[in-house]
Design a protein around this motif. Structure first.
Motif, short mmCIF file in Angstrom:
data_model
loop_
_atom_site.label_atom_id
_atom_site.label_comp_id
_atom_site.label_asym_id
_atom_site.label_seq_id
_atom_site.Cartn_x
_atom_site.Cartn_y
_atom_site.Cartn_z
N ILE A 1 34.74 -5.51 -10.38
CA ILE A 1 34.14 -6.40 -9.40
C ILE A 1 33.07 -7.31 -10.01
CG2 ILE A 1 34.69 -5.01 -7.38
CD1 ILE A 1 31.95 -3.87 -7.44
N GLY A 2 32.53 -6.94 -11.15
CA GLY A 2 31.56 -7.82 -11.80
C GLY A 2 32.23 -9.11 -12.27
N TRP A 3 33.35 -8.94 -12.93
CA TRP A 3 34.11 -10.10 -13.42
C TRP A 3 34.62 -10.93 -12.24
CZ3 TRP A 3 39.23 -9.77 -16.75
CH2 TRP A 3 39.43 -11.03 -17.37
N TRP A 4 35.07 -10.21 -11.24
CA TRP A 4 35.60 -10.85 -10.03
C TRP A 4 34.54 -11.75 -9.39
CZ3 TRP A 4 36.50 -8.19 -4.72
CH2 TRP A 4 37.46 -8.90 -3.99
N SER A 5 33.34 -11.22 -9.26
CA SER A 5 32.32 -12.02 -8.58
C SER A 5 31.87 -13.20 -9.44
CB SER A 5 31.14 -11.16 -8.16
OG SER A 5 30.77 -10.29 -9.18
N ILE A 6 31.86 -13.04 -10.77
CA ILE A 6 31.44 -14.18 -11.60
C ILE A 6 32.53 -15.27 -11.54
CG2 ILE A 6 32.36 -13.49 -13.87
CD1 ILE A 6 28.84 -14.76 -13.36
N ASN A 7 33.80 -14.85 -11.43
CA ASN A 7 34.89 -15.82 -11.33
C ASN A 7 34.90 -16.55 -10.00
OD1 ASN A 7 36.02 -15.63 -13.82
ND2 ASN A 7 37.43 -13.96 -13.26
N SER A 8 34.24 -15.95 -8.99
CA SER A 8 34.26 -16.57 -7.67
C SER A 8 33.30 -17.76 -7.59
CB SER A 8 33.90 -15.54 -6.61
OG SER A 8 32.53 -15.22 -6.73
N LEU A 9 32.51 -17.93 -8.64
CA LEU A 9 31.51 -19.01 -8.59
C LEU A 9 32.10 -20.33 -9.09
CD1 LEU A 9 28.39 -17.06 -9.88
CD2 LEU A 9 28.96 -17.65 -7.53
N GLY A 10 33.23 -20.73 -8.52
CA GLY A 10 33.81 -22.03 -8.90
C GLY A 10 33.47 -23.06 -7.84
N ASN A 11 34.34 -24.04 -7.71
CA ASN A 11 34.17 -25.00 -6.63
C ASN A 11 35.46 -25.02 -5.82
OD1 ASN A 11 33.01 -26.97 -5.03
ND2 ASN A 11 33.99 -28.60 -6.21
N PRO A 12 35.47 -24.62 -4.58
CA PRO A 12 34.31 -24.16 -3.84
C PRO A 12 33.96 -22.74 -4.23
CG PRO A 12 36.25 -23.86 -2.52
CD PRO A 12 36.72 -24.50 -3.79
N ILE A 13 32.75 -22.34 -3.94
CA ILE A 13 32.37 -20.94 -4.16
C ILE A 13 33.26 -20.07 -3.29
CG2 ILE A 13 30.54 -19.26 -3.75
CD1 ILE A 13 28.55 -21.44 -4.52
N ASP A 14 33.86 -19.05 -3.93
CA ASP A 14 34.78 -18.17 -3.20
C ASP A 14 33.94 -17.19 -2.38
OD1 ASP A 14 36.92 -16.82 -2.25
OD2 ASP A 14 37.89 -16.58 -4.21
N PHE A 15 33.49 -17.68 -1.23
CA PHE A 15 32.51 -16.90 -0.48
C PHE A 15 32.98 -15.51 -0.07
CE2 PHE A 15 30.66 -15.61 3.60
CZ PHE A 15 29.40 -15.29 3.11
N PRO A 16 34.18 -15.33 0.44
CA PRO A 16 34.58 -13.96 0.83
C PRO A 16 34.45 -12.95 -0.30
CG PRO A 16 36.10 -15.57 1.72
CD PRO A 16 35.19 -16.33 0.80
N VAL A 17 34.75 -13.41 -1.54
CA VAL A 17 34.60 -12.50 -2.68
C VAL A 17 33.12 -12.16 -2.90
CG1 VAL A 17 34.90 -12.26 -5.17
CG2 VAL A 17 36.69 -13.32 -3.81
N LEU A 18 32.29 -13.20 -2.91
CA LEU A 18 30.86 -12.97 -3.09
C LEU A 18 30.30 -12.10 -1.97
CD1 LEU A 18 28.88 -16.10 -4.23
CD2 LEU A 18 29.40 -13.99 -5.47
N ASN A 19 30.82 -12.32 -0.78
CA ASN A 19 30.33 -11.57 0.38
C ASN A 19 30.61 -10.08 0.22
OD1 ASN A 19 29.21 -11.12 2.84
ND2 ASN A 19 30.97 -11.83 4.04
#
Lengths: 332, 365
Positions: free
Chosen positions: A283-301
């Protein structure tokens, strides 16, 4: 005791709710707009009318409060979500990833074991190393061994973690091939592959965390060995080993529990750089990958909420352990 | 019950002819090497003690009382302390026995109880557990037997419901009970020498008396030699057969308790007596503290260590007090009373100047 746990769980719950509200608000009021990204992607040219219709379908026009209550409801009841067509999001629903276009909850469940494997192995390794070296350094305080251990620990602490991990990976895997290729393989598939893929990340994390833990352990041991009850134990005729490793260690372990418990909670919430570098699909890698454009909010959430839950629970468990370990902390 | 007949292990026999004392400390030196130089915490201490007798060691903080008793326990081993002289326990020099031999004697032949029983007991182990440990270290017994013995000892020192309190943690005991438990721990192996390092200092006055009574009872039952370290002359008066007054690491006055308390011949002892509050005196009466501060043990003065604080230097001719350390010489009253002071007619000075101040009603007799 029971009442205390209930009270603590209620505060813990409140903290998690607050964190989730703040996360949600920050995203909703922030600059990242999933609708416009989707709009540009689909049509090539994105007119205001198209954008508005997508926003309408995604429910983004309904305001923060409505969206948050939909999110909360979705945690308990299956929910239909729109993202390029209707999708069913089963409860507990944290939304549909803008990247993978799949509900994030099953993905979280799938990715978390990798993070847990990484954290458990690393903690076991560095706790054993750190506490052993720390208590020995305290036992032989002032000796060459003590100075050597403390000196090496200081040097390691001074190296930034990303340099340490990167150099370890380049030298040990790429150049010398001492360690096997890293990566995550489920334990149930093959315990050998599981262990070999995680071996270097464990070692690197342990290498990074052990020095600080060694220093803490040494400090607490030096403190406990200076206590009056140590003199009493010696006056009883106990052997030096018995005095140090029974009476001294027993007292030093209590504060160590707090430190290790909280570190463990943080590691369980995802180690971003370690997972990224060693290609561990957690999940660490997953959340860093979610910081694109747009921010993948559900993942960050979902990763953010998980981190909040873990840290709050970690705190609670540490406090409860304290009552078990220290008889003076009796809770009414 | 006692292990009197036990032959010394690898300890060296260095018994001097005609010396039958149970405990004989001779010219004991405990020095600590520090970065600032050598600290002479105890320098040339000599005393003797028989079984069943009690020696009171009196002195202010830093006078070397506890350091000397720790030396008897062998607690300076493994530190940077430099020890010299002899500590003969039944003829065996405790300074010469091996570390392992000393460890075996610790807690079995020589036991110690400490000042603050709360910090002297491990907070995370039950009282029973800690007492059992003291027994199990020296006796090859099962846990159950050790527990039974611990309960017996708790009962013996007057803990009510010992079979239940044995599982309590130290913080669940009151101060007096904790000290009783410490005494139980100290006596569980029937030691022949018990060192009590300020055993009542941390306790309130009513409990103090109970603990002292208990110590006296147990001493009678166990026929142990007791060293009681204190700065409370009341404790000394109640407990001690002999008194050793220490100042700056040296004995300054030594003799039978009654003699020291009634005919002290050293100004420091006078100071100690003067600073005891008198309950019968008027509320206007002032306590007379000893002026000044304890001397540095790092750079001892060439003369008498008490000279800078002494009001009676003028009674000694010339620079003698400042330049020459007085020897421990027999006091004018004779007997076994010795003192370290240049004043020739100390008994007369005491009668004329000190006694009227501290106990005016005695003078008129």
């Amino acid at each position: 005791m029971f009442g205390y746990i209930v009270r603590r769980l209620m505060t813990a719950f409140l903290v998690v709710v607050l964190v989730s509200m703040v996360t949600f608000t920050l995203f909703f009021k922030g600059p990242s707009d999933p609708a416009s990204a989707l709009c540009e992607e689909t049509g090539g040219r994105c007119t205001a009318a198209e954008l508005n219709s997508i926003r309408e379908q995604m429910g983004l026009n309904d305001g923060l409060v409505v969206n948050y209550s939909r999110f909360v409801k979705g945690l308990f009841v299956d929910r239909e979500m729109y993202y390029q067509g209707e999708q069913m999001c089963e409860a507990p629903c944290f939304g549909i990833s803008y990247g993978s276009r799949q509900p994030v909850t099953p993905q979280f469940v799938e990715k978390w074991p990798a993070t847990v494997s990484l954290a458990v192995g690393a903690v076991l390794l560095y706790v054993i190393i750190g506490m052993t070296l720390g208590s020995l350094a305290a036992r032989f305080r002032g000796s060459f061994f003590d100075r050597a251990v403390v000196g090496v620990a200081t040097v390691i602490t001074a190296v930034p973690y990303y340099v340490l991990a990167l150099v370890a990976w380049i030298v040990l895997v790429l150049q010398l091939s001492i360690f096997p290729e890293t990566g995550y393989h489920p334990f149930t598939d093959s315990p050998v592959l599981w262990a070999s893929g995680l071996l270097l990340p464990w070692v690197v994390l342990a290498f990074a965390y052990a020095p600080a833990n060694m220093r803490y352990m040494r400090g607490y041991m030096v403190e406990s060995l200076g206590e009056d009850y140590i003199r009493t134990a010696r006056a009883k005729g106990m052997s030096q080993q018995g005095v140090v490793f029974k009476h001294g260690l027993r007292a030093a372990i209590v504060p160590m529990t707090t430190i290790v418990g909280l570190e463990f909670a943080v590691l369980l919430a995802g180690t971003v750089f370690t997972e990224f570098l060693f290609e561990i699909d957690g999940i660490g890698w997953w959340s860093i990958n979610s910081l694109g454009n747009p921010i993948d909010f559900p993942v960050l959430n979902i990763t953010g909420t998980a981190a909040a839950v873990l840290i709050v629970l970690g705190n609670l468990i540490v406090d409860l352990l304290y009552a078990v370990l220290d008889p003076r902390v009796r809770l009414a | 019950m006692f292990e009197l007949s036990e032959t010394p292990g690898d300890g060296q026999m260095s018994k001097a002819p005609g010396d039958n004392a149970f405990l004989s400390v001779r010219d004991l030196k405990v020095h600590f090497s520090t970065s600032d130089g050598i600290v002479k915490a105890t320098d040339g201490l000599t005393f003797e003690l028989e079984r069943g007798k009690t020696l009171g060691i009196v002195g202010e903080s830093g006078s070397g009382k506890s350091v000397s008793s720790s030396a008897i326990m062998g607690l300076h081993r493994g530190t940077n302390a430099i020890l010299g002289g002899e500590i003969l326990l039944e003829g065996v020099d405790l300074l010469k026995v091996s570390d392992e031999e000393m460890r075996k004697r610790r807690g079995r032949e020589v036991a110690m109880i400490f000042q603050d029983p709360l910090s002297a007991m491990h907070p995370y182990y039950t009282v029973g557990n800690q007492i059992m440990e003291a027994y199990q270290v020296h006796n090859d017994v099962t846990k159950r037997e050790a527990r039974k013995r611990a309960i017996e000892m708790l009962d013996r020192v007057g803990i009510p419901q010992p079979d239940r309190r044995v599982d309590d943690y130290p913080h669940q005991f009151s101060g007096g009970m904790r000290q009783r438990a410490m005494i139980a721990m100290g006596l569980i192996n029937n030691p022949s020498l018990l060192i009590a390092d300020e055993p009542t200092t941390a306790l309130d006055v009513t409990v103090q008396a109970q603990i002292l009574d208990l110590l006296q009872d147990l001493q009678r039952d166990f026929d142990a030699a007791v060293i009681i370290i204190t700065h409370d002359l009341g404790v000394v008066a109640e407990m001690a057969d002999d008194v050793l007054v220490m100042y700056a690491g040296r004995a300054v006055e030594y003799g039978p308790c009654k003699e020291i308390l009634t005919h002290p011949q050293m100004p420091y002892t006078w100071g100690l007596l003067s600073s005891v509050p008198d309950l019968t005196a008027s509320t206007e009466a002032k306590l007379l503290p000893i002026r000044g501060n304890p001397p540095s043990l790092l750079n001892p003065l060439p003369g008498c260590a008490f000279e800078p604080r002494c009001d009676h230097v003028a009674k000694v001719g010339g620079d003698l007090c400042r330049t020459t350390l007085p020897d421990l010489t027999p006091a004018t009253s004779g007997g076994n009373h010795t003192k370290r002071c240049h004043i020739k007619n100390a008994d007369e000075v005491y009668e004329a100047e000190i006694l009227p101040e501290i106990a005016p009603d005695l003078v008129e007799d």
